[in-house]
Design a protein around this motif. Structure first.
Motif, mmCIF file in Angstrom:
data_model
loop_
_atom_site.group_PDB
_atom_site.id
_atom_site.type_symbol
_atom_site.label_atom_id
_atom_site.label_comp_id
_atom_site.label_asym_id
_atom_site.label_seq_id
_atom_site.Cartn_x
_atom_site.Cartn_y
_atom_site.Cartn_z
ATOM 1 N N VAL A 373 -34.177 18.187 25.750
ATOM 2 C CA VAL A 373 -33.544 18.615 24.496
ATOM 3 C C VAL A 373 -32.797 17.441 23.858
ATOM 4 N N ALA A 374 -32.046 16.693 24.683
ATOM 5 C CA ALA A 374 -31.288 15.554 24.173
ATOM 6 C C ALA A 374 -32.218 14.459 23.660
ATOM 7 N N SER A 375 -33.264 14.167 24.425
ATOM 8 C CA SER A 375 -34.185 13.093 24.045
ATOM 9 C C SER A 375 -34.915 13.421 22.751
ATOM 10 N N TRP A 376 -35.360 14.653 22.622
ATOM 11 C CA TRP A 376 -36.054 15.057 21.404
ATOM 12 C C TRP A 376 -35.089 15.068 20.224
ATOM 13 N N GLY A 377 -33.853 15.455 20.482
ATOM 14 C CA GLY A 377 -32.850 15.435 19.421
ATOM 15 C C GLY A 377 -32.595 14.033 18.912
ATOM 16 N N GLU A 378 -32.559 13.054 19.818
ATOM 17 C CA GLU A 378 -32.342 11.668 19.408
ATOM 18 C C GLU A 378 -33.483 11.189 18.515
ATOM 19 N N VAL A 379 -34.702 11.577 18.853
ATOM 20 C CA VAL A 379 -35.861 11.188 18.035
ATOM 21 C C VAL A 379 -35.786 11.843 16.660
ATOM 22 N N GLU A 380 -35.473 13.134 16.632
ATOM 23 C CA GLU A 380 -35.477 13.880 15.368
ATOM 24 C C GLU A 380 -34.231 13.639 14.517
ATOM 25 N N TRP A 381 -33.254 12.932 15.075
ATOM 26 C CA TRP A 381 -32.061 12.655 14.285
ATOM 27 C C TRP A 381 -32.386 11.784 13.058
ATOM 28 N N PHE A 382 -33.452 11.036 13.146
ATOM 29 C CA PHE A 382 -33.876 10.211 12.009
ATOM 30 C C PHE A 382 -35.031 10.914 11.323
#
Length: 722
Positions: A373-382
């Motif tokens: 969840v955290a890793s995907w969130g970091e990607v989708e933050w941009f």
């Protein structure tokens, strides 16, 4: 509200219902809703977990509805019947209907009640739901004047059934400032066992904490109040880690299943199938809410097929072990159904999970899911899903905490603690959790001192957050260590981030020229490794701000325009909001007040979407200064906004990072307001602003003046459709 059932032999009120022996607390909304349902439906079932107060609510509702039924309201206590074949006999006995023939009891009941107009309350149907559903169905078909109110930990699933899921009592106080229902119940029951006990301003916070720890479950609250015979409120809270041992000793007249919290929940456990019990135990690794995808990943295997999870979750919802806990849905993007388990039920399930010896495996699977969840969130933050990413991460916050705690307390998991805490930088920084992020990172860095890639990232994230808090004594050593390690290990990405964040430290350290050099160096490194994300855009924005502080408005505006172009191209809003702050500052220095105000307000609005306190407060202080400009200046409103901003700064860190440069507009606003207001006006307006909560402060900032021409609307480039 008490969760006690009436015991056999209790004095009966008119119409065949037991008289209340303790005061009835709260539940006004639920009583109103139940009255509406009984007026329109012939079968209403109150559902909820054990101890939540279903019986007490149903009896009160039946008593209030009884005058509408010429033949009264009658209670049949189904919980005392263990054999479905005896159900009909038990209902006949409760109705005081005697029949000495050999006819089946259901036939007798239908014959006797065919012309009656009455309300029948069936209490505690969960262990005989099939038999109860059959009886109710036949009764409603044969006796049109009869209505049925049932209580059960799961629905009867009978034709025409209307449900009223009963939640625990509210724990948090209402806006009126009155005590919550749970606190009121505790105080009422405490006064019965401890003469002279009273709810006061001094003990209310502790009682609220106790009720919160007990999930607001009425039975648990009552059992805790009974412990005041021997313990203080503080001692009860301290002993709640073993709540099932502590919370015993209910009323002797209550059914055995309601005399202790453990047996109350154990009764629900016995009603579950083996696979439902196994899933209950496995779901106990979740903290807060979770969705079906998470449950399927974490809990499937070794006895539970993945394709059965949905069916089992549905069964646990039906048995009031799980609750629907849906979050808000975005336009055109419905949020998936979410579920939660009361902490008391979760602790019971965790006990069984530990007994199976499978808790370690489940906790690791839980950790893996939320690392994803955290890793995907970091990607989708941009990108265009930034706001949705922030909301998804917010919903996962409790589980992310649990995953971090597991990594930090389980030997051998320290590197993953660094990875998880560092990956969440976007949430710590972009959603107002700087202090918590520092907490997790400091713990992880202390446990894992070896120079790894994960440590390098944790170091620059720590340095970044410490900088935003104005803590340069921590920020600079962390960033220098990151830079040194990156050079030693050839970690070009960590080097770019370390240099970038050193630029941030220089900027708030009132060294704009040095900051500009570091930002340019960082952007060179970012370009060399092909990095383009929100951090890179922030480096451009910060470089623009450095030039503005140096008085080079043309260069500063050029960099900020570049940030806006890239943001619109990629649908990025967070960095764009910070760009708006810089644009507002720039327009103020050039005397374009109306446009500066519009940029600052849009900055507040966007940052409020993310709950980014830093972005909100920076723009709010600029808005305060703008209130002192021009013929429509409002010095009182300027001080109100300064007071509101001051309160927000307390949740961020050192006001204006301790920077003289960033503090300049604030001091100028303060100087102008002091010169034009009396001392009382100056002080009172600031105090009033400080009394506003975040949402009220934002509303004040956005609506303090008449509409003005806004900035160019944010129009991200649509994502191409494959």
């Amino acid at each position: 509200m008490s969760s006690e059932s009436a015991a056999p032999g209790d004095r009966r009120a008119a119409g065949g219902l037991p008289a209340e022996v303790t005061s009835f607390v709260g539940r006004e909304d639920e009583l109103d809703l139940l009255a509406e349902q009984l007026a329109s439906a012939r079968l209403v079932t109150v559902t909820g977990p054990g101890g939540v107060g279903k019986t007490r609510l149903a009896i009160r509702a039946a008593a209030e509805a009884a005058p509408a039924f010429p033949d009264g309201a009658h209670l049949a206590e189904i919980g005392q019947v263990q054999d479905g074949l005896l159900l009909g006999h038990a209902v006949l006995e409760a109705l005081r209907i005697t029949d000495h023939t050999a006819r089946p009891p259901l036939e007798v009941m239908l014959d006797q009640l065919a012309d009656r107009r009455m309300l029948l309350l069936l209490d505690g149907c969960e262990h005989l739901v099939d038999a109860c559903a059959e009886l109710v169905g036949a009764l409603l078909r044969a006796a049109p004047g009869v209505r049925v109110l049932a209580t059960s930990r799961q629905s009867l699933r009978a034709e025409g059934e209307h449900l009223l899921p009963l939640a625990p009592l509210a724990v948090e106080p209402p806006a009126t400032g009155a005590p919550s229902e749970a606190v009121e119940l505790f105080a009422d029951r405490a006064g019965a066992v401890l003469p002279g006990f009273a709810l006061t301003a001094a003990n209310r916070p502790q009682i609220t904490l106790l009720c919160r720890r007990l999930d607001g479950i009425p039975l648990a609250v009552e059992l805790a109040a009974a412990r005041l015979r021997a313990l203080s409120v503080e001692q009860i809270i301290h002993r709640l880690d073993d709540r099932f041992r502590l919370l015993t000793g209910g009323a002797r007249t209550a059914p055995p299943r309601q005399q202790t919290l453990r047996t109350t929940i154990g009764w629900s456990h016995e009603l579950c199938t083996m696979q439902e019990r196994l899933l209950w135990a496995r779901l106990s690794v979740f903290a807060g809410g979770f969705d079906l995808d998470a449950a399927e990943y974490v809990c499937a295997g070794d006895g539970i097929d993945a394709d059965r999870i949905l069916e089992l979750v549905d069964a646990l919802v039906d048995k009031s072990v799980l609750f629907r806990a849906d979050g808000p849905a975005g336009p055109g993007d419905p949020a998936p159904a979410r579920f939660r388990m009361l902490d008391t039920l979760r602790e019971y399930g965790a006990h069984w999970l530990r007994a199976t010896g499978d808790d370690g495996r489940l906790l690791r699977r839980h950790r893996d899911w939320y690392l994803g969840v955290a890793s995907w969130g970091e990607v989708e933050w941009f990108g265009p899903r930034q706001a949705k990413t922030a909301e998804r991460t917010r919903l996962a916050h409790a589980n992310l905490r649990a995953a971090l705690e597991f990594c930090l307390t389980e030997p051998g998991e320290e590197q993953l603690a660094l990875v998880l805490a560092g990956t969440l930088w976007f949430y710590w920084v972009g959603s107002g959790h700087l202090g918590e992020g520092r907490h997790w990172l400091d713990r992880a860095l202390a446990l894992a001192p070896e120079p790894t890639e994960a440590r390098a990232k944790a170091l620059w994230v720590t340095g970044y957050m410490a900088t935003l808090q104005g803590d340069l004594t921590r920020a600079r050593p962390a960033l220098e260590e990151c830079r040194r390690q990156a050079v030693d290990t050839g970690d070009d990405r960590a080097l770019a981030y370390a240099v970038h964040r050193q630029g941030c430290a220089a900027l708030i350290g009132d060294e704009p020229a040095r900051a500009a050099e570091l930002f340019e160096e960082a952007l060179w490194h970012y370009n060399a490794i092909g990095e383009l994300n929100s951090n890179v855009l922030m480096a451009m924005f910060e470089l623009g701000v450095a030039h503005l502080f140096l008085g080079d408005t043309d260069t500063g505006d050029a960099w900020i325009d570049r940030v806006r172009e890239i943001c619109e191209e990629h649908g990025e809003q967070w960095a764009y909001a910070y760009g708006l702050y810089a644009m507002a500052y720039s327009k103020w220095t050039s005397g374009e007040i109306r446009l500066a105000r519009s940029y600052a307000r849009e900055c507040v609005r966007l940052n409020h979407l993310f709950r980014d306190l830093l972005g909100i407060v920076l723009a709010m202080d600029v808005l305060a200064l703008l209130q002192t400009e021009g013929p429509g200046a409002d010095l009182v409103e300027a001080r109100v906004l300064q007071g509101a901003a001051h309160r927000i700064w307390q949740a961020v860190g050192t006001p204006f990072f301790g920077s003289r440069t960033f503090n300049g507009p604030h001091l100028e606003c303060e100087r102008r307001a002091r010169a034009g207001l009396t001392e009382a006006e100056f002080t009172d307006a600031f105090r009033h602003g400080g009394s506003l909560d975040l949402d009220a402060a934002v509303s004040r900032a956005l609506g303090a003046d008449r509409p003005t021409p806004g900035p160019r609307p944010f129009r991200p480039t649509p994502v191409p459709t494959p």
